[in-house]
Design an enzyme around this catalytic site. Structure first.
Site, short mmCIF file in Angstrom:
data_model
loop_
_atom_site.label_atom_id
_atom_site.label_comp_id
_atom_site.label_asym_id
_atom_site.label_seq_id
_atom_site.Cartn_x
_atom_site.Cartn_y
_atom_site.Cartn_z
N ARG A 122 65.30 34.79 80.52
CA ARG A 122 65.34 35.20 79.11
C ARG A 122 64.39 36.36 78.82
NH1 ARG A 122 68.93 32.09 79.79
NH2 ARG A 122 69.33 30.15 78.68
N SER A 153 69.55 28.40 71.06
CA SER A 153 68.28 27.76 71.46
C SER A 153 67.13 28.47 70.76
CB SER A 153 68.07 27.87 72.97
OG SER A 153 69.16 27.29 73.64
N GLU A 173 62.40 31.84 71.27
CA GLU A 173 63.35 32.74 71.94
C GLU A 173 63.86 33.89 71.04
OE1 GLU A 173 66.24 31.14 74.89
OE2 GLU A 173 67.72 32.24 73.69
P1 FAD Z 1 70.79 40.73 68.03
O1 FAD Z 1 70.39 39.37 67.57
O2 FAD Z 1 71.45 41.62 67.03
O3 FAD Z 1 69.52 41.46 68.63
C1 FAD Z 1 68.68 40.79 69.54
C2 FAD Z 1 67.57 41.77 69.98
O4 FAD Z 1 68.13 42.83 70.73
C3 FAD Z 1 66.85 42.42 68.80
O5 FAD Z 1 65.50 42.58 69.18
C4 FAD Z 1 67.53 43.78 68.66
O6 FAD Z 1 66.67 44.74 68.11
C5 FAD Z 1 67.87 44.10 70.11
N1 FAD Z 1 69.09 44.90 70.31
C6 FAD Z 1 70.34 44.57 69.92
N2 FAD Z 1 71.21 45.50 70.34
C7 FAD Z 1 70.50 46.44 71.00
C8 FAD Z 1 70.83 47.65 71.68
N3 FAD Z 1 72.09 48.10 71.78
N4 FAD Z 1 69.83 48.39 72.23
C9 FAD Z 1 68.54 47.97 72.15
N5 FAD Z 1 68.17 46.83 71.54
C10 FAD Z 1 69.14 46.07 70.97
N6 FAD Z 1 71.66 33.38 74.47
C11 FAD Z 1 71.68 33.14 75.80
O7 FAD Z 1 71.00 33.81 76.57
N7 FAD Z 1 72.47 32.14 76.31
C12 FAD Z 1 73.27 31.37 75.53
O8 FAD Z 1 73.96 30.50 76.05
C13 FAD Z 1 73.24 31.59 74.14
N8 FAD Z 1 73.97 30.81 73.30
C14 FAD Z 1 73.91 31.01 71.95
C15 FAD Z 1 74.65 30.16 71.11
C16 FAD Z 1 74.62 30.34 69.74
C17 FAD Z 1 75.43 29.42 68.85
C18 FAD Z 1 73.84 31.39 69.18
C19 FAD Z 1 73.82 31.62 67.70
C20 FAD Z 1 73.08 32.21 70.00
C21 FAD Z 1 73.11 32.03 71.41
N9 FAD Z 1 72.35 32.84 72.28
C22 FAD Z 1 72.41 32.62 73.63
C23 FAD Z 1 71.49 33.91 71.75
C24 FAD Z 1 72.25 35.24 71.49
O9 FAD Z 1 73.63 35.02 71.31
C25 FAD Z 1 72.08 36.25 72.63
O10 FAD Z 1 70.71 36.50 72.85
C26 FAD Z 1 72.80 37.57 72.35
O11 FAD Z 1 72.73 38.41 73.49
C27 FAD Z 1 72.24 38.33 71.16
O12 FAD Z 1 73.13 39.40 70.89
P2 FAD Z 1 73.18 40.10 69.49
O13 FAD Z 1 74.10 41.27 69.60
O14 FAD Z 1 73.52 39.12 68.43
O15 FAD Z 1 71.69 40.61 69.34
P1 NAP Z 2 72.06 20.97 78.99
O1 NAP Z 2 73.29 20.99 79.80
O2 NAP Z 2 71.85 19.88 77.98
O3 NAP Z 2 70.79 21.04 79.95
C1 NAP Z 2 69.47 21.03 79.40
C2 NAP Z 2 68.65 22.07 80.12
O4 NAP Z 2 68.54 21.70 81.47
C3 NAP Z 2 69.30 23.42 80.07
O5 NAP Z 2 68.58 24.20 79.15
C4 NAP Z 2 69.29 23.96 81.49
O6 NAP Z 2 68.41 25.07 81.66
C5 NAP Z 2 68.75 22.82 82.32
N1 NAP Z 2 69.74 22.45 83.36
C6 NAP Z 2 70.82 21.65 83.22
N2 NAP Z 2 71.46 21.51 84.41
C7 NAP Z 2 70.77 22.26 85.29
C8 NAP Z 2 70.94 22.56 86.67
N3 NAP Z 2 71.94 22.02 87.39
N4 NAP Z 2 70.06 23.39 87.26
C9 NAP Z 2 69.05 23.94 86.57
N5 NAP Z 2 68.84 23.71 85.24
C10 NAP Z 2 69.69 22.88 84.62
O7 NAP Z 2 71.93 22.38 78.21
P2 NAP Z 2 72.63 22.89 76.89
O8 NAP Z 2 71.60 23.01 75.84
O9 NAP Z 2 73.89 22.13 76.61
O10 NAP Z 2 73.02 24.37 77.31
C11 NAP Z 2 73.96 24.61 78.35
C12 NAP Z 2 73.72 26.00 78.90
O11 NAP Z 2 73.94 26.99 77.88
C13 NAP Z 2 72.29 26.22 79.40
O12 NAP Z 2 72.31 27.02 80.53
C14 NAP Z 2 71.62 26.93 78.24
O13 NAP Z 2 70.59 27.80 78.66
C15 NAP Z 2 72.78 27.72 77.62
N6 NAP Z 2 72.58 27.88 76.17
C16 NAP Z 2 71.68 28.80 75.76
C17 NAP Z 2 71.47 29.01 74.41
C18 NAP Z 2 70.51 30.08 73.94
O14 NAP Z 2 70.51 30.40 72.77
N7 NAP Z 2 69.70 30.62 74.81
C19 NAP Z 2 72.17 28.27 73.48
C20 NAP Z 2 73.06 27.31 73.94
C21 NAP Z 2 73.27 27.11 75.30
P3 NAP Z 2 68.80 26.61 81.38
O15 NAP Z 2 68.74 26.77 79.90
O16 NAP Z 2 67.73 27.34 82.10
O17 NAP Z 2 70.16 26.86 81.95
#
Ligand code: FAD
Ligand code: NAP
Length: 339
Positions: free
Chosen positions: A166, A239, A335
């Site tokens: 991340r 998250s 995050e």
């Molecule tokens: P924004 O929120 O608009 O911006 C995020 C940051 O990036 C800000 O600091 C902004 O200034 C910067 N930025 C945006 N665009 C640019 C650009 N072109 N150049 C330079 N800087 C820029 N994230 C995960 O990693 N894994 C997931 O599984 C995941 N699941 C999600 C589920 C839900 C329901 C939600 C709401 C969010 C989730 N996220 C997840 C977080 C998010 O979707 C990601 O981080 C996504 O990449 C953000 O994209 P955005 O365009 O909305 O960015």
């Molecule tokens: P989950 O399946 O309930 O698992 C809980 C956590 O355990 C996850 O965050 C994941 O870490 C870790 N995990 C599970 N299985 C694993 C494996 N086999 N090896 C290593 N790590 C493991 O998680 P969840 O909340 O439903 O999310 C599912 C996936 O979507 C995850 O990868 C999560 O990161 C991603 N997600 C991200 C966001 C976001 O906003 N960043 C939002 C929703 C979902 P990791 O997170 O490191 O994978």
């Protein structure tokens, strides 16, 4: 000037938390020319420029005294195709999930585990988006960014992006790099990553033994739809905290106290704890204070029931961080990007 700049625009439709703050100025970039015009306009007005994509990783705690530039550039193109290895480039403003679907429809494997993540292509490298065992660093082939300090374009390689969990260079050099387009190394041959239990179980439950990338994408979409709140219905930024990395000694100590602790060993010897498990164990799941709350199904997701302010969400996050530090001696790091 082709760029349309508006004053005092509510950002409520432009952030997935649905926080109602105003941008002093707001514009949408549909081309590189628009991007350069926005930078020049902000410089002439002597105000900062804040780039956003889908607003799905933002926590806005106040009116934004800046020109907020929403990336809306469009375009997907194949740069290289040798029949197996395919490099695809997408403009920053392309919506992420439709882009993933485009790759799958074109028979390309690599992005299926990253299905249904909100946001844009341009923001994906910011925190090296990841889900179900895949991060964009695993399929990254380069990106082009505009150096806002010099106005020059620069291509970044995988190493130069300094991707980590991340995290990336771009998260640290805040306000310097404006990502214009990103390239992905995909494959016509399937290399599926099916380590995560829920994905295996969903495919097995559907009787699928030889999964295709599209099967994996559909399985992940169905899991996510069940587990995560849809920002169109309930404001959230996914998250809210990163999963903490702790020493083996602390993980072992916690495992002694809580045998059901969820912990995964990392390549560097540390242990990754599931932040959602810690928050749930501490009793926060489903907690609500006014319109700020912790989601009922997923304790890692903070939600806005309607009229929460960014401060309400930030205060709730602080209470959770303090409680988790006291109970488990673990620091939770936020995050989303706070402004
Ligand atoms: P924004 O929120 O608009 O911006 C995020 C940051 O990036 C800000 O600091 C902004 O200034 C910067 N930025 C945006 N665009 C640019 C650009 N072109 N150049 C330079 N800087 C820029 N994230 C995960 O990693 N894994 C997931 O599984 C995941 N699941 C999600 C589920 C839900 C329901 C939600 C709401 C969010 C989730 N996220 C997840 C977080 C998010 O979707 C990601 O981080 C996504 O990449 C953000 O994209 P955005 O365009 O909305 O960015
Ligand atoms: P989950 O399946 O309930 O698992 C809980 C956590 O355990 C996850 O965050 C994941 O870490 C870790 N995990 C599970 N299985 C694993 C494996 N086999 N090896 C290593 N790590 C493991 O998680 P969840 O909340 O439903 O999310 C599912 C996936 O979507 C995850 O990868 C999560 O990161 C991603 N997600 C991200 C966001 C976001 O906003 N960043 C939002 C929703 C979902 P990791 O997170 O490191 O994978």
């Amino acid at each position: 000037m082709t760029l349309q700049v508006q004053a005092q625009v509510s950002l409520k439709p432009f952030n997935s938390f649905g926080i109602d703050v105003r941008a002093q100025l707001f514009a949408e970039a549909r081309s590189d020319v628009d991007v350069r015009e926005a930078l020049a306009y902000a410089a002439a007005q002597a105000i900062p420029l804040l780039v956003i994509g889908g607003g799905s990783n933002l926590l806005l705690t106040q009116d934004v005294p800046a020109l907020v530039l929403r990336m809306a550039t469009q375009g997907i193109r194949v740069l290289h195709d040798d029949g197996v290895h395919v490099v695809v480039e997408a403009e920053a403003g392309e919506a992420w999930h439709p882009f993933v679907l485009w790759t799958l429809e074109h028979g390309l494997c690599g992005l299926e585990n990253l299905s249904l993540i909100p946001g844009t292509v341009g923001a994906a490298p910011m925190q090296n988006i990841g889900a179900y065992g895949v991060e964009i660093k695993d399929v990254f082939a380069g990106l082009t960014a505009l150096d806002r300090q010099t106005g020059e374009l620069r291509d970044f390689s995988l190493e130069e992006c300094k991707f980590a969990y991340r995290d990336s260079l771009f998260k640290h050099e805040v306000g310097r790099w404006l990502i214009l387009r990103v390239r992905f190394a995909l494959s016509r041959v399937s290399h599926l990553k099916l380590d995560y239990g829920p994905v295996q179980q969903r495919l097995a439950g559907q009787g699928i033994t030889e999964a295709t990338p599209s099967d994996v994408s559909r399985a992940i979409c169905s899991i996510r739809r069940e587990k995560l709140p849809d920002p169109a219905e309930l404001g959230n930024a996914g998250s809210f905290f990163k999963n903490p990395l702790v020493s083996q000694a602390l993980a072992a100590q916690l495992q002694g106290l809580y045998p059901d602790l969820v912990a995964y060993p990392q390549a560097d010897g540390q242990m990754k704890l599931a932040a959602g498990w810690l928050i749930d164990k501490a009793g926060w799941k489903g907690f609500r204070d006014g319109d700020a709350g912790v989601h009922k199904m997923q304790a890692l997701v903070l939600v806005n029931y309607g009229a929460a302010t960014g401060h309400d969400i930030a205060n709730l996050a602080l209470r959770i961080q303090q409680d988790i530090a006291e109970r488990f001696k673990v620091d939770l790091e936020m995050e989303p990007n706070q402004y």
